[in-house]
Write an enzyme that holds these catalytic residues in place. Structure first.
Site, mmCIF file in Angstrom:
data_model
loop_
_atom_site.group_PDB
_atom_site.id
_atom_site.type_symbol
_atom_site.label_atom_id
_atom_site.label_comp_id
_atom_site.label_asym_id
_atom_site.label_seq_id
_atom_site.Cartn_x
_atom_site.Cartn_y
_atom_site.Cartn_z
ATOM 1 N N GLY A 46 0.787 -1.241 0.140
ATOM 2 C CA GLY A 46 -0.095 0.024 -0.101
ATOM 3 C C GLY A 46 0.820 1.134 -0.124
ATOM 4 C CD GLN A 51 3.675 5.670 2.656
ATOM 5 O OE1 GLN A 51 2.553 5.247 2.255
ATOM 6 N NE2 GLN A 51 4.689 4.968 3.028
ATOM 7 C CB CYS A 92 6.031 1.749 6.691
ATOM 8 S SG CYS A 92 5.291 3.138 6.178
ATOM 9 C CG LEU A 93 6.568 0.993 0.556
ATOM 10 C CD1 LEU A 93 5.733 1.314 -0.616
ATOM 11 C CD2 LEU A 93 7.664 -0.076 0.177
ATOM 12 C CG HIS A 134 0.131 0.811 7.287
ATOM 13 N ND1 HIS A 134 1.262 0.256 8.062
ATOM 14 C CD2 HIS A 134 0.650 1.961 6.550
ATOM 15 C CE1 HIS A 134 2.230 0.884 7.656
ATOM 16 N NE2 HIS A 134 2.135 1.858 6.724
ATOM 17 C CD GLU A 135 -0.801 2.189 3.109
ATOM 18 O OE1 GLU A 135 -0.185 3.610 2.861
ATOM 19 O OE2 GLU A 135 -0.159 1.409 3.026
ATOM 20 C CG HIS A 138 1.032 6.438 5.695
ATOM 21 N ND1 HIS A 138 2.137 6.901 5.997
ATOM 22 C CD2 HIS A 138 1.058 5.243 5.495
ATOM 23 C CE1 HIS A 138 2.697 5.878 6.355
ATOM 24 N NE2 HIS A 138 2.308 4.778 5.702
HETATM 25 NI NI NI Z 1 3.127 2.931 5.515
#
Ligand code: NI
Length: 170
Positions: A46, A51, A92-93, A134-135, A138
């Site tokens: 995701g 981000q 997480c990226l 999670h997303e 953000h």
């Molecule tokens: Ni993340």
């Protein structure tokens, strides 16, 4: 399509609050497509617009086993959540190579606009449920490490800053 730069924790821009998308136009569709490409290239499940330093309520995800069903969620809202909670490992990226346990609702129902601007609802469980929660965090400036102890978070912060410094040095 283009690959976008993913902000790395502890970049303060990861804590900005995203604004709702006013209209699903070509610009938003291009952003969504670029985000899908960026997520795929980074082998992520995701990605939130936050981000990539765009502070609009837009996330993309692909929790399919075959990794070929990317979904775009614009102005997502959780309209139902299970009482049952589940703890699972997350990454997480924006926090590369860090994985830790986070507790989330086991199932959620999300309402959002799709790429065409049409409203849809999605019932998510398992990886998809973790991912969407999670997303969406953000979008309100929350990174998953904020669920961990301050000791762990400080360690991660130091590690990430060191990694960034080392990369800049080349
Ligand atoms: Ni993340």
């Amino acid at each position: 399509m283009a690959r976008l730069t993913i902000l790395r924790y502890p970049d303060p821009r990861l804590h900005k609050i995203a604004a709702p998308v006013a209209a699903v136009d070509d610009k938003i569709r291009r952003l969504a497509d670029d985000m899908v490409e960026t997520m795929m290239a980074a082998d992520g499940v995701g990605l939130a617009a936050t981000q990539v330093d765009v502070h609009l309520r837009l996330i993309v995800m692909d929790a399919s086993e075959t990794r070929d069903h990317p979904i775009v969620l614009i102005n997502p809202e959780i309209i139902a959540r299970s009482e049952e909670m589940r703890v699972a490992e997350e990454g997480c990226l924006s926090v590369p190579q860090i994985y830790d346990q986070v507790e989330r609702h086991a199932r959620v129902t999300v309402r959002a606009l799709d790429r065409a601007g049409e409203t849809f609802e999605m019932e998510a469980e398992g990886l998809a449920a973790i991912c969407v929660q999670h997303e969406m965090d953000h979008l309100v400036g929350k990174v998953f490490v904020e669920y961990l102890s301050s000791l762990k978070r400080d360690r991660i912060r130091t590690k990430m800053l060191k990694k960034t410094r080392e990369e800049q040095r080349g």
